[in-house]
Design an enzyme around this catalytic site. Structure first.
Site, PDB file in Angstrom:
ATOM      1  N   ASP A  97       0.849  -1.198   0.000  1.00 34.84           N
ATOM      2  CA  ASP A  97       0.000   0.000   0.000  1.00 34.84           C
ATOM      3  C   ASP A  97       0.883   1.246   0.000  1.00 34.84           C
ATOM      4  OD1 ASP A  97      -2.292   1.525   0.146  1.00 34.84           O
ATOM      5  OD2 ASP A  97      -2.435   1.393   2.331  1.00 34.84           O
ATOM      6  N   GLU A 109       2.438   4.896  -4.134  1.00 33.79           N
ATOM      7  CA  GLU A 109       2.396   5.819  -5.310  1.00 33.79           C
ATOM      8  C   GLU A 109       3.738   6.517  -5.526  1.00 33.79           C
ATOM      9  OE1 GLU A 109       0.073   5.638  -2.867  1.00 33.79           O
ATOM     10  OE2 GLU A 109      -1.143   4.344  -4.148  1.00 33.79           O
ATOM     11  N   ASP A 128      -9.045   3.494  -2.134  1.00 33.61           N
ATOM     12  CA  ASP A 128     -10.001   3.899  -1.085  1.00 33.61           C
ATOM     13  C   ASP A 128     -11.314   4.410  -1.660  1.00 33.61           C
ATOM     14  OD1 ASP A 128      -8.046   3.136   0.599  1.00 33.61           O
ATOM     15  OD2 ASP A 128      -7.417   5.161   1.159  1.00 33.61           O
TER      16      ASP A 128
HETATM   17  C1  GLC Z   1      -4.758   3.311   2.836  1.00 30.49           C
HETATM   18  C2  GLC Z   1      -5.226   2.064   2.117  1.00 30.49           C
HETATM   19  C3  GLC Z   1      -6.261   1.344   2.935  1.00 30.49           C
HETATM   20  C4  GLC Z   1      -5.673   1.008   4.294  1.00 30.49           C
HETATM   21  C5  GLC Z   1      -5.174   2.268   4.989  1.00 30.49           C
HETATM   22  C6  GLC Z   1      -4.435   1.960   6.278  1.00 30.49           C
HETATM   23  O1  GLC Z   1      -5.784   4.215   2.951  1.00 30.49           O
HETATM   24  O2  GLC Z   1      -5.705   2.367   0.842  1.00 30.49           O
HETATM   25  O3  GLC Z   1      -6.697   0.178   2.285  1.00 30.49           O
HETATM   26  O4  GLC Z   1      -6.640   0.395   5.093  1.00 30.49           O
HETATM   27  O5  GLC Z   1      -4.285   2.961   4.136  1.00 30.49           O
HETATM   28  O6  GLC Z   1      -3.347   1.148   6.053  1.00 30.49           O
END
Ligand code: GLC
Length: 798
Positions: A406, A409, A480
């Site tokens: 995650d 980017e 998200d």
């Molecule tokens: C980001 C991710 C999400 C995750 C959050 C905390 O927003 O896209 O899926 O739960 O971070 O790690």
């Protein structure tokens, strides 16, 4: 920019054209795929997307006339004119794609002056055309052209009239149609006009713009802020072939482990351990199938990657092995940001070995993410990818089965990462402007290689950021979203466009991430999820519970019904992944992939094909209990729930109370099914069920089924089974033939059960012997069981 053509040279499949200002190269990769290249910067590093390219150009002929260079492949005729303008024809002389010769001509935007200032003070934002562009390629728009692809952009399936900026961005605002940026950069699109499709892939990692007639309806353009002019023209003429060509270049989604196609449950965050165990137990108590549980950032010690919070998770190996006994796999999140902390070994190792990106003076660059001040591993350096892969051992040795990447980017909380930060780029040092969009892709590659080396199994990775070609390394999710109906609606075109962009294994956060889900929304979203390759329910911190049982018994029953259906469909989905390795197609695809001759489906946003046999028309609107469904021309369609047959090329109205997701099966299909299991591997499967949907008239159709161990790379050594099931309908007779194409995997199926959907035989013979009542079960759908080895079943129909 290039001036007039001076001359040209051909060196086998590569044609170099000299202009007054500079040289370009046109390379015939295959007769249908042509690369156009001009080196605009000093360096020409390897592509991030195109690896191990297999060049099969066929015959290439070149000549010069009227000051133009003509290149003819076995499929295309390319005319290169002054200023490196390019026109491409098929061999029948049809103009497929032509550069636009005129000046930039943006639509007039009236207003301005004080009105504009006031509007901006109120917070209104207006489009600007100010993005830096190192080059801008304009192509003519001919009449009704439809544009698809670019990964998971917001909005609708057809992108005509929209403009997108490819700069991987973590924007927590609710995604809406007017968003120009999102998490991924997949600079590939398909243009479909007058039944003919082609694709263009701009292999450039800098920020790029794709404008499909938004600036002006006469042309579309793509441009980039830096780097080389390096794009591929990929001829169809079908969309299927275009996707095949694009994935020939950038790679195909590999066969996943079978369990990864099971249902997965996530949340930010299941902590402490007790809560995770509770969730696991509830799945088994309620007999709701589930294969994987996900741990979000709070399992870590202060968000330090590759660590555990020992208060919340005192004994991870014990926890993981207990979960394993109940059939659960554990997937843990890993963000790239490494906490700046001298007492933290990962930070110290990274610092000592120069593994982090630096500012322009070589000082490690610090920004802020979840752990506070953090540094970014430079995944563009091979030694860093290796180091990262080895670090994964820490989790894998404890039993973690998959990694969720995650914030890659990469996200940064303390303003954008400086443009001039430095990356190794496999030895061709580059700055952030060039490397940003490839960062998540390279992290996925490091993770894939690390897991593969460590486990020898097919790696399971989920990533939020991606570049073209990420499908080789990772599954993706759309980031998200929110628990709002608009985001369920939008999930469909997003997934379909991801599929057209080569990403086969994708999903959305089922139920929605931000905001509170509702019972109805979860039911409808799970119905979509059941046909989505990555089937994961995930939701944000502070939202209400979103597990299948969180909304009462009625919702639970519906959610369970569709998760169970998913487990029945596993062999079908797995077959789609098997096929995807050779055709590049995603399991989820717009109807136009299968029905390109039917123009009615060019803009169908709210129905999709799951493979060639299933048409899914989910309800994506609150309160709706019936809906209009278009069934494409050329096939008949069997209502999955009622066996009713409808002719294609018409709209039907389907009652769809909350427990019904409209599903239509193409007449003449086989649908391979497994029994419901609580998790993959719970039951020994020695019988494959095939639901048989026959033709209303005469017809012949086949289905190929693939079977292997569902985990390892043994299939690459040929250890798998392959079956062909063929049905031939003539008058009142249906013949089913079974072909045994390959027989290498053990334990193989022992028998096949054919469920004759809506078909009522008067007599059945199996390999010439009339079968007895013991093997013929009459009912709503008659069913027969035959042993493996059976060649032919003859069915007389009433
Ligand atoms: C980001 C991710 C999400 C995750 C959050 C905390 O927003 O896209 O899926 O739960 O971070 O790690």
């Amino acid at each position: 920019m290039f001036g007039s053509i001076k001359n040209y040279q051909q060196d086998s499949n590569v044609v170099s054209v000299d202009f007054d200002q500079g040289q370009v190269k046109i390379e015939v990769i295959t007769p249908s795929i042509i690369n156009f290249f001009a080196q605009l910067t000093g360096d020409n590093p390897n592509s991030k997307a195109v690896e191990n390219l297999h060049i099969q150009p066929g015959a290439v002929e070149t000549r010069m006339f009227d000051g133009k260079v003509e290149i003819v492949s076995e499929k295309l005729r390319i005319l290169v004119s002054d200023d490196f303008t390019v026109d491409i024809y098929d061999l029948d002389g049809k103009l497929l794609c032509a550069d636009y010769r005129g000046e930039d001509h943006p639509f007039i935007r009236r207003g301005g002056g004080q009105g504009l200032e006031l509007a901006e003070q109120e917070g209104h934002k207006f489009d600007s055309e100010k993005d830096a562009q190192a080059f801008k390629i304009k192509k003519q728009i001919f009449g009704d052209t439809y544009f698809y692809g670019l990964g998971d952009r917001t909005g609708h399936l057809n992108k005509h009239g929209y403009r997108y900026k490819l700069w991987n961005t973590d924007d927590p605002n609710p995604h809406v149609e007017s968003f120009e940026t999102l998490y991924k950069t997949i600079p590939f699109f398909i243009a479909l006009n007058d039944d003919t499709a082609y694709g263009i892939f701009l292999d450039n990692t800098y920020q790029s713009i794709f404008d499909f007639g938004k600036e002006n309806s006469d042309y579309y353009y793509f441009s980039a802020a830096g780097g080389n002019l390096d794009y591929y023209f990929i001829y169809g003429p079908t969309v299927r072939q275009t996707v095949g060509g694009y994935t020939y270049l950038t790679g195909r989604t590999p066969l996943p482990q079978l369990w990864t196609l099971g249902y997965q449950q996530s949340r930010w965050s299941y902590t402490p351990e007790k809560r995770l165990r509770q969730v696991a137990q509830t799945f088994r108590k309620e007999q709701i199938p589930c294969d994987a549980l996900h741990l979000d950032i709070d399992y870590m010690d202060g968000f330090r990657v590759f660590t555990w919070d020992k208060n919340k998770f005192p004994d991870p190996p014990k926890l993981i092995s207990d979960l394993k006994k109940d059939g659960f796999k554990l997937v843990t999140i890993i963000d790239p940001g490494v906490k700046k902390d001298r007492n933290y070994p990962i930070f110290r190792q990274g610092l000592k070995n120069n593994y982090f990106i630096t500012d322009h003076d070589g000082v490690p660059y610090v920004n802020r993410v979840w752990p506070g001040d953090a540094l970014y591993p430079d995944f563009s350096a091979p030694q860093v990818r290796k180091w990262w892969g080895r670090n994964l051992r820490i989790l894998l040795d404890q039993g973690v089965a998959g990694i969720w990447n995650d914030m890659n980017e990469p996200a940064s909380f303390n303003g954008p990462i400086n443009d001039d930060t430095q990356f190794n780029n496999d030895g061709h040092v580059a700055d952030h402007r060039e490397m940003h969009n490839a960062y998540g892709h390279l992290m996925a590659k490091a993770t894939y290689e690390g897991i593969k080396a460590e486990t020898g199994k097919r790696p399971f990775i989920i990533t939020r950021a991606a570049y073209a070609g990420t499908q080789k390394y990772s599954t993706v999710w759309t980031g998200d979203n929110q628990s709002i109906w608009e985001h369920l609606r939008m999930a469909l075109p997003m997934l379909m466009n991801l599929g057209l962009s080569g990403i086969g294994f994708a999903g959305t956060d089922v139920g929605g991430f931000g905001f509170d889900c509702t019972p109805e929304l979860l039911a409808r979203w799970t119905q979509v999820g059941a046909f989505t390759p990555l089937f994961r329910n995930h939701s944000s911190i502070f939202t209400r519970d979103q597990e299948p049982w969180a909304f009462g018994k009625k919702t639970e029953a519906i959610v369970k019904k569709y998760i169970q259906m998913r487990y029945r469909l596993l062999p079908y989905l797995y077959d789609l992944f098997y096929q995807g390795q050779s055709n590049g197609l995603a399991p989820i695809r717009p109807l136009l992939v299968n029905y390109q001759n039917d123009h009615n489906v060019y803009q169908t946003n709210d129905e999709f094909m799951c493979g060639d046999n299933l048409l899914i028309a989910p309800v994506v609107e609150q309160g709706r209990i019936s809906r209009l469904i278009y069934l494409p021309k050329g096939d008949d369609w069997v209502d999955f729930w009622t066996n009713e047959i409808h002719e294609g090329g018409q709209y039907v109205v389907k009652n769809a109370p909350l427990d019904i997701c409209p599903i239509y099966v193409k007449a003449g299909s086989f649908l391979p099914l497994y029994p419901v299991q609580n998790y993959v591997g719970e039951k020994k499967i020695d019988q494959l069920t095939l639901d048989v949907f026959s033709f209303s008239d005469d017809g012949t159709n086949g289905y190929r089924h693939y079977h292997d161990d569902g985990q390892t790379f043994d299939f690459q050594k040929g250890i798998y089974d392959l079956y062909d099931f063929i049905q031939e309908k003539t008058g009142k007779h249906l013949k089913i033939k079974i072909g045994y194409l390959r027989n290498e995997y053990q334990p193989a199926y022992q028998s096949f059960k054919f469920v004759l959907r809506g078909i009522h035989p008067t007599k059945i013979t199996v390999d010439g012997r009339e079968i007895s009542d013991d093997d013929w079960h009459r009912g709503k759908d008659d069913r027969i069981v035959v042993d493996k080895g059976t060649q032919e079943i003859d069915i007389d129909l009433s």
